[in-house]
Design an enzyme around this catalytic site. Structure first.
Site, mmCIF file in Angstrom:
data_model
loop_
_atom_site.group_PDB
_atom_site.id
_atom_site.type_symbol
_atom_site.label_atom_id
_atom_site.label_comp_id
_atom_site.label_asym_id
_atom_site.label_seq_id
_atom_site.Cartn_x
_atom_site.Cartn_y
_atom_site.Cartn_z
ATOM 1 N N GLU A 1 93.153 -0.979 -22.920
ATOM 2 C CA GLU A 1 93.420 -1.367 -21.549
ATOM 3 C C GLU A 1 93.894 -0.171 -20.734
ATOM 4 O OE1 GLU A 1 95.276 -5.190 -21.671
ATOM 5 O OE2 GLU A 1 96.547 -4.648 -19.981
ATOM 6 N N HIS B 1 90.675 -9.420 -26.846
ATOM 7 C CA HIS B 1 90.829 -8.304 -25.914
ATOM 8 C C HIS B 1 89.506 -8.133 -25.176
ATOM 9 C CE1 HIS B 1 91.471 -4.310 -24.345
ATOM 10 N NE2 HIS B 1 92.709 -4.309 -24.779
ATOM 11 N N GLN C 1 94.529 -13.777 -29.426
ATOM 12 C CA GLN C 1 94.060 -13.029 -28.263
ATOM 13 C C GLN C 1 92.726 -12.319 -28.470
ATOM 14 O OE1 GLN C 1 96.248 -9.284 -26.804
ATOM 15 N NE2 GLN C 1 96.503 -10.777 -25.169
ATOM 16 N N ARG D 1 99.642 -12.585 -25.183
ATOM 17 C CA ARG D 1 100.473 -11.393 -25.174
ATOM 18 C C ARG D 1 100.018 -10.431 -24.089
ATOM 19 N NH1 ARG D 1 99.942 -6.107 -27.319
ATOM 20 N NH2 ARG D 1 98.072 -6.543 -28.536
ATOM 21 N N LEU E 1 88.232 -1.177 -30.351
ATOM 22 C CA LEU E 1 88.902 -1.387 -29.083
ATOM 23 C C LEU E 1 88.803 -0.198 -28.140
ATOM 24 C CD1 LEU E 1 90.738 -3.676 -27.980
ATOM 25 C CD2 LEU E 1 92.586 -2.041 -28.281
ATOM 26 N N ARG F 1 94.980 -10.352 -20.373
ATOM 27 C CA ARG F 1 93.766 -10.276 -21.194
ATOM 28 C C ARG F 1 93.007 -11.588 -21.305
ATOM 29 N NH1 ARG F 1 96.403 -6.392 -25.830
ATOM 30 N NH2 ARG F 1 96.357 -4.547 -24.515
ATOM 31 N N PHE G 1 99.631 -1.242 -16.811
ATOM 32 C CA PHE G 1 98.998 -2.018 -17.859
ATOM 33 C C PHE G 1 98.870 -3.457 -17.387
ATOM 34 C CE2 PHE G 1 97.714 -1.712 -22.297
ATOM 35 C CZ PHE G 1 97.584 -0.355 -22.439
ATOM 36 N N HIS H 1 91.602 -9.756 -31.392
ATOM 37 C CA HIS H 1 92.528 -8.637 -31.331
ATOM 38 C C HIS H 1 93.918 -8.909 -31.881
ATOM 39 C CE1 HIS H 1 94.138 -4.925 -29.876
ATOM 40 N NE2 HIS H 1 94.952 -5.497 -29.018
HETATM 41 C C1 LIG Z 1 92.928 -1.290 -31.864
HETATM 42 C C2 LIG Z 1 94.271 -1.842 -31.506
HETATM 43 C C3 LIG Z 1 94.955 -1.340 -30.400
HETATM 44 C C4 LIG Z 1 96.208 -1.834 -30.054
HETATM 45 N N1 LIG Z 1 96.848 -1.292 -28.971
HETATM 46 C C5 LIG Z 1 98.080 -1.748 -28.659
HETATM 47 C C6 LIG Z 1 98.806 -1.178 -27.573
HETATM 48 O O1 LIG Z 1 98.339 -0.265 -26.891
HETATM 49 N N2 LIG Z 1 100.026 -1.655 -27.298
HETATM 50 C C7 LIG Z 1 100.582 -2.635 -28.041
HETATM 51 O O2 LIG Z 1 101.707 -3.005 -27.774
HETATM 52 N N3 LIG Z 1 99.929 -3.195 -29.083
HETATM 53 C C8 LIG Z 1 98.696 -2.773 -29.413
HETATM 54 N N4 LIG Z 1 98.042 -3.334 -30.474
HETATM 55 C C9 LIG Z 1 98.693 -4.341 -31.309
HETATM 56 C C10 LIG Z 1 99.641 -3.709 -32.287
HETATM 57 O O3 LIG Z 1 99.201 -2.416 -32.604
HETATM 58 C C11 LIG Z 1 99.746 -4.446 -33.608
HETATM 59 O O4 LIG Z 1 99.975 -5.765 -33.363
HETATM 60 C C12 LIG Z 1 100.914 -3.916 -34.405
HETATM 61 O O5 LIG Z 1 100.735 -2.548 -34.635
HETATM 62 C C13 LIG Z 1 101.141 -4.607 -35.716
HETATM 63 O O6 LIG Z 1 102.136 -3.905 -36.434
HETATM 64 P P1 LIG Z 1 102.792 -4.467 -37.743
HETATM 65 O O7 LIG Z 1 103.911 -3.562 -38.080
HETATM 66 O O8 LIG Z 1 103.098 -5.874 -37.562
HETATM 67 O O9 LIG Z 1 101.658 -4.394 -38.830
HETATM 68 P P2 LIG Z 1 100.576 -3.292 -39.242
HETATM 69 O O10 LIG Z 1 100.758 -2.018 -38.540
HETATM 70 O O11 LIG Z 1 99.268 -3.950 -39.176
HETATM 71 O O12 LIG Z 1 100.935 -3.000 -40.740
HETATM 72 C C14 LIG Z 1 100.767 -3.924 -41.756
HETATM 73 C C15 LIG Z 1 101.352 -3.332 -42.992
HETATM 74 O O13 LIG Z 1 101.454 -4.334 -43.972
HETATM 75 C C16 LIG Z 1 100.919 -3.872 -45.164
HETATM 76 N N5 LIG Z 1 100.449 -5.025 -45.914
HETATM 77 C C17 LIG Z 1 99.655 -6.019 -45.464
HETATM 78 N N6 LIG Z 1 99.458 -6.902 -46.451
HETATM 79 C C18 LIG Z 1 100.138 -6.452 -47.532
HETATM 80 C C19 LIG Z 1 100.315 -6.925 -48.854
HETATM 81 N N7 LIG Z 1 99.752 -8.039 -49.271
HETATM 82 N N8 LIG Z 1 101.060 -6.197 -49.695
HETATM 83 C C20 LIG Z 1 101.635 -5.046 -49.290
HETATM 84 N N9 LIG Z 1 101.512 -4.582 -48.058
HETATM 85 C C21 LIG Z 1 100.774 -5.267 -47.188
HETATM 86 C C22 LIG Z 1 99.873 -2.896 -44.762
HETATM 87 O O14 LIG Z 1 99.616 -1.983 -45.798
HETATM 88 C C23 LIG Z 1 100.520 -2.236 -43.581
HETATM 89 O O15 LIG Z 1 101.374 -1.205 -44.013
HETATM 90 C C24 LIG Z 1 96.778 -2.860 -30.819
HETATM 91 C C25 LIG Z 1 96.101 -3.353 -31.927
HETATM 92 C C26 LIG Z 1 94.851 -2.880 -32.264
HETATM 93 C C27 LIG Z 1 94.131 -3.485 -33.415
#
Ligand SMILES: Cc1cc2nc3c(=O)[nH]c(=O)nc-3n(C[C@H](O)[C@H](O)[C@H](O)COP(=O)(O)OP(=O)(O)OC[C@H]3O[C@@H](n4cnc5c(N)ncnc54)[C@H](O)[C@@H]3O)c2cc1C
Ligand code: HEM
Ligand code: SF4
Ligand code: F3S
Ligand code: FES
Lengths: 233, 128, 582, 131
Positions: free
Chosen positions: C257, C244, C242, C396, C254, C288, C116, C354
């Protein structure tokens, strides 16, 4: 091109029963139905209600009945539907809360009923449990499920008896029953050998056709029933 | 919903299977009853049976035969998939194959059963 | 009605779910609130992998991972946090496997690993196989596995509860108060629920929806960060966002990578692998920020495909077998959303918004801090993309976000377990819901006003065009003026839907407000950082300036509604800042 | 409208019963595939319905072999068709209607099976048709 979008609408605060409404929207061929719904909501009528989040077919929010079939609104393009008129309705067989939003509680309750989590009896080893690539491959397909409910709500057997545990739950049971690391396949097989379990599947294949993740659902269901037969033999 | 949902081959296969199953079941009720009648009241039975030879009777028989044949062939398709789940990947092909067999077997049956209704001799004869 | 739990977690992505799991395992009365069903969280969209120096494929050490993280973040990373990240990555990934995550396997049956961007062997010598993966749906499997475990351990979920406010006692959160609960809007019927708790965790994810082209879900509107900001807490390092390199043109979806990890090329209109001119050692697997800039440079030099604003990602030479086995989902995206067959055709891509490196500042135990001295806000925790422990610094590395969720989500859970013992339940009354009730009512009450979608679209345009991959003082000032204008118009927004049942019209209006707050802090922080570092690339200040800017920005809400900026030092332990070349 | 979900695992109500029915449905189906198709061929293809009367049946049932075959077919059909109908009833009805219909169905199954068996066992080897 102009598309006529016919949407089955229902607002419990105003309507006694669902009714169809028609909207004209301008669409390009690569537009998806979700884009059209957004256009209606943002340009014509903000009260139109639907769920959506990822917009690329991985979160399972926006499964709905589009031109008579269950699909993800964000994963079906206008050009794939052919024709100038698109009908949209909520998923069949679940209570409608408003417009295209259905109550998913019973769906998730069934998911939970099949013990959809790994149960390994031996204590966790220091490092990862070993699993051969072949053993991993056996349940690869059923790990793809995003719990969108397109399958369960496309199943005539489920429409007839909502007590049927449904393809989605069986898919998720399959994912663990066939995981070489799991020791509690028998418990899940017991749940699914119930009168509302796998036997309610009539191999209709609507589920398999509807699955946006391309999971071979009917195959998974039948693998589970074969396993039940084997288990009791 | 059943009529609004646009299912494909699998849904049709099932709908026909169910309809044919129920139809054949209804016929069985009648059929066992008439055999029983043959025992208790042979005269009445013979009268009843002459109905089977009438043009209307022959049409019903053909329909019955079609139902049984479809149901049996599709039943086989289901059983194959039940015991070899990977064959579900070809469920549509299996269904088309059913129809091929259905037609190949069905045509001689239709000719044989229906010919007398048009005053023609049955095409196949077994010297019986 | 007032509900009560010892601990509540807002957000059911990877960070929130792992924290909830720790709480449930410890028997703490806890609950997760989420505005989506848990399995809809955007963690499920993550594709490529999660890094841990398992060394299953080749020699690897957590120190190397730590170094790569720091260098990748252009030395703005807090090195104590990076150390925690790299060390605990290993145990959390193993724990995930024990929970049942179906990783791909090596021939010996171990967790499979792949390359990666920015992850290297022996402090930068060349790419290393460190990303553990489950095909190209690693995030999906992490989300599902954690949700499954939550079911197993009886975690209580408030599904489709939108948290609309934070409650504190003893003063506002930024002024020494203690977090004492949340106000949540039950989407099903519009009831405002007051939920009090001894510990509140924010795990609400990112805010990519402030940009026009983004990989982020519609739901990623920075709710947690904006609410914290409104209650006087700072947001850290907001200028680092970031882009991507490989998003589907126009849509931003997306293409992981992982494609490049498996060997895909980036090609310009002359069919040339242009990365050889920007990062000769790592080529396509450079970090990135660099790859995104390289793509912009190619486009500017007229070497975009057909002279347009995109280049090609090419997987054709990988062969069908490898494509189907390792990259099934992203090739499916290409077919569905671009109508292109990746076996035979190169894929048009452009950088897509991203990931937020910045967010709610926290310490190593995921406790929220409120100032440059890292003073802890009692009862408040944050992890995941919403938070900033600063393991990502200015940029990142791929896969490090998932590691961040696991490591700091777990730490948040464990810390809450410790803290709720012996703490008393705060006194909270129904009245706590009144301020937000009035705000929500105002949207419904205004007969006709501004349309929220117009505001969101204009915001997305200005952020994309003026606060994107390259920035200048002039463009940023333009953006500031625009955001101010939009903030003003926002006060006049009205919604069509006046009802209480599943009113997404109303909630989206609320979300636009969150986006405006986070965008405002981002623009302010960008303007003030007069250097180029990681993802923050100022054309008017193209050099990194360690003398003046080797520090984290803290953006706080000023009395006049403008953003007040403060700075705090970067923690440096093992690795002194060096020029960043690959 | 309960929006709070708590995990739980309801216990199954029945184990082997449905499985047994499922399995026997398939076994009988395989038997019937041969028996019914053969039967239909004999009755409608080799012989014409017009020549069939009580005497014809008497001739066919003059030995025990055909009676045995037909009784096997009867048993299989009764099980298969009625259990098939049970499925249909279980699909489209609920609660007490379902109970009542299922009971009626079983009753009908018993009657049909009895009538068929009686006919097979007691059918005289030669029939006198009153003219
Ligand atoms: C397409 C894509 C691919 C990615 N690929 C990778 C990868 O391969 N490797 C890597 O390390 N990272 C990757 N990332 C980054 C990583 O996936 C995210 O940064 C990470 O999953 C965020 O997780 P989180 O738990 O912070 O929030 P999220 O998974 O975004 O969850 C947010 C949660 O908060 C809740 N929420 C939000 N606002 C409220 C509110 N007001 N009231 C109640 N609930 C709320 C939502 O319902 C949800 O349950 C990728 C991101 C994307 C977009
Ligand atoms: C001749 C060979 C036959 C075969 C191979 C066969 C096969 C099957 C199979 C496999 C099923 C199960 C379908 C399911 O559970 O999904 C079935 C159902 C059924 N069969 Fe048959 N069958 C045969 C004959 C008959 C006959 C003669 C009758 C009627 C007298 C009959 C009536 C039914 C009925 C009513 C059902 C239930 C339909 C449903 O569940 O939708 N079958 N059959
Ligand atoms: S199996 Fe397919 S259709 Fe069914 S819930 Fe899962 S992803 Fe959706
Ligand atoms: S549609 Fe229903 S009947 Fe079985 S094959 Fe699918 S679950
Ligand atoms: S919006 Fe996520 S699947 Fe369609």
């Amino acid at each position: 091109m102009q598309i006529e979008l016919r949407i089955l609408r229902f607002d419990p605060e105003r309507d006694r029963k669902p009714h169809e409404e028609s909207y004209q929207v301008e669409a390009g061929p690569m537009d998806r139905v979700l884009d059209l719904l957004h256009k209606v909501k943002y340009e014509q009528d903000g009260t139109l209600t639907f769920r959506r989040s990822c917009a690329h077919g991985v979160c399972g929010s926006d499964a709905m009945l589009i031109n008579g079939r269950n699909r993800l609104a964000c994963k079906i393009r206008v050009d794939q539907l052919k024709g100038r008129r698109i009908t949209v309705a909520p998923l069949p067989g679940l209570p409608v809360m408003k417009d295209l939003v259905v109550d998913m509680e019973s769906f998730f309750a069934k998911f939970r009923s099949v013990q959809p989590y790994l149960q390994a009896d031996d204590p966790d080893p220091e490092r990862e449990r070993r699993q051969s690539a072949e053993d991993r491959e056996v349940f690869d397909d059923t790990t793809k499920c995003i719990l969108c409910a397109a399958c369960t709500t496309s199943c005539p057997s489920f429409w007839a008896q909502p007590s049927y545990v449904g393809p989605a739950a069986i898919v998720n049971a399959h994912r663990f029953i066939f995981d070489s690391r799991d020791d509690h396949a028998a418990d899940r097989l017991d749940v699914l050998a119930d009168g509302d379990g796998v036997w309610r599947c009539r191999t209709i294949f609507n589920c398999t056709d509807a699955c946006p993740r391309g999971i071979h659902i009917t195959q998974a269901i039948l693998e589970v029933s074969s396993k039940i037969v084997e288990h009791h033999a | 919903m059943l009529f609004r949902y646009r299912g494909s081959e699998g849904m049709l296969a099932w709908a026909f299977h169910r309809i044919s199953g129920v139809a054949v079941w209804a016929f069985i009720l009648l059929h066992v009853f008439d055999i029983w009648l043959a025992n208790v009241n042979p005269t009445l039975y013979n009268d009843l049976l002459s109905l089977y030879g009438s043009p209307a009777g022959r049409t019903v028989e053909t329909a019955l035969g079609a139902a049984v044949l479809y149901h049996a062939l599709n039943g086989l398709r289901i059983i194959i998939m039940d015991f070899w789940p990977s064959t579900t990947r070809y469920h549509k092909q299996l269904w088309y194959a059913n129809w091929v067999v259905f037609v190949v077997i069905g045509i001689p049956f239709v000719l044989q059963i229906m010919a007398p209704a048009f005053g023609l001799a049955a095409p196949f004869s077994f010297g019986g | 009605m007032i509900r009560e739990h010892d601990a509540i977690v807002v957000g059911a992505g990877g960070a929130g779910l792992w924290a909830a799991l720790e709480l449930a395992k410890a028997g703490v009365d806890s609950a997760v609130l989420t505005k989506l069903y848990p399995t809809r969280s955007h963690t499920g969209a993550a594709q490529g992998g999660v890094c841990a120096a398992l060394g299953n494929q080749e020699e690897d050490h957590w120190e190397w991972h730590m170094f790569d993280t720091i260098k990748g973040g252009d030395y703005l990373v807090d090195q104590d946090a990076a150390e925690v990240l790299a060390r605990e990555a290993i145990e959390t990934v193993i724990e995930l496997e024990h929970m049942g995550l179906p990783f791909n396997r090596t021939p010996e049956g171990k967790i499979d690993q792949r390359r990666f961007g920015g992850h290297t062997r022996n402090y930068g010598e060349g790419p290393v196989m460190r990303a553990c993966f489950a095909a190209d749906r690693t995030g999906h499997m992490i989300l599902q596995t954690l949700y499954q475990q939550c079911i197993k351990h009886g975690v209580k979920f408030y599904d489709e509860y939108h948290v609309v406010d934070l409650i504190s006692e003893g003063g506002d959160l930024g002024a020494g108060g203690r977090a004492s609960g949340v106000v949540a809007y039950r989407i099903a019927d519009g009831e405002l629920a007051v939920i009090r708790a001894k510990a509140v965790m924010l795990a609400t994810g990112g805010f990519g929806r402030m940009f026009r082209v983004t990989s982020n879900a519609w739901s990623l509107t920075g709710d947690g960060a904006a609410l914290a900001y409104r209650h006087g807490l700072p947001l850290e390092d907001m200028e680092f966002y970031q882009f991507h390199p490989t998003g589907i043109v126009g849509l931003g979806i997306l293409l992981s990578e992982a494609a490049r990890g498996e060997g895909a090329y980036l090609l310009n209109k002359d069919g040339q692998r242009f990365m050889e001119r920007y990062a000769p050692k790592l080529m396509e697997l450079a970090p990135r920020d660099m790859v995104s800039r390289a793509i912009y440079q190619e486009i500017r030099a007229g070497r975009g495909i057909d002279g347009k604003d995109y280049v090609y990602l090419d997987v054709r030479h990988l062969g069908r077998k490898k494509i189907d086995e390792k990259l099934p989902d992203i090739t499916d995206f290409v077919r569905v959303y671009q109508g292109i067959e990746p076996y035979t055709d190169p894929i048009p891509i452009q950088p897509t918004a991203h990931y937020a490196m910045g967010g709610i500042p926290t310490n190593l135990n995921s406790q929220v801090t409120r100032d440059a001295a890292n003073t802890v806000v009692p009862g408040l925790y944050a992890a995941g993309e919403a938070a900033c422990v600063s393991v990502h610094g200015a940029n990142r590395l791929g896969t490090n976000s998932l590691v961040d969720l696991l490591v700091f989500g777990r730490r948040a859970g464990r810390q809450m377990v410790l803290d709720v013992k012996g703490a008393d339940m705060p006194a909270v009354t129904e009245a706590a819901a009144e301020p937000v009730r009035a705000e929500l009512e105002a949207f419904r009450a205004r007969p006709k006003g501004e349309r929220k979608e117009a505001i969101r679209t204009e915001l997305a345009d200005v952020m994309m065009d003026d606060v994107g991959v390259y920035r200048t003082g002039e463009a940023l000032e333009r953006a500031r003026a625009k955001v101010d204008e939009l903030r003003d118009r926002y006060t006049r927004v009205s919604v069509d839907d006046k009802g209480t049942t599943f009113n997404t019209d109303l909630l989206e209006a609320r979300e636009v407000g969150y986006l405006l707050d986070t965008a405002q802090t981002m623009v302010a922080a960008c303007i003030n950082r007069k250097e180029s570092r990681g993802a923050h690339s100022r054309e008017d200040f193209p050099e990194r300036d360690d003398v003046n800017f080797l520090s984290h920005s803290l953006a706080t809400k000023g009395a006049d509604g403008a953003v007040a900026l403060d700075y705090k030092p970067v923690t440096i332990t093992k690795f002194q800042p060096k020029p960043r070349v690959y | 409208m309960a929006r709070i979900s708590v995990s739980g695992t309801p216990r199954p109500m029945s184990g082997g019963y449905e499985l047994a029915i499922w399995y026997l449905m398939r076994l009988t189906a395989l038997g019937l595939f041969v028996l019914v198709l053969a039967h239909f061929t004999i009755v409608h293809f080799i012989y014409d319905p017009a020549v069939q009367n009580a005497n014809w049946i008497a001739a066919r049932w003059s030995g025990a072999a055909w009676r045995t075959v037909d009784w096997l077919m009867l048993s299989a059909v009764v099980f298969h068709a009625f259990m098939g109908m049970r499925t249909v009833i279980r699909d489209y009805t609920k609660g007490s209607t379902q109970m009542v219909l299922t009971m009626l169905l079983y009753l009908a199954a018993f009657l049909i099976f009895a009538m068929g068996t009686i006919a097979l066992v007691t059918f005289p080897a030669a029939v006198k048709v009153a003219s």
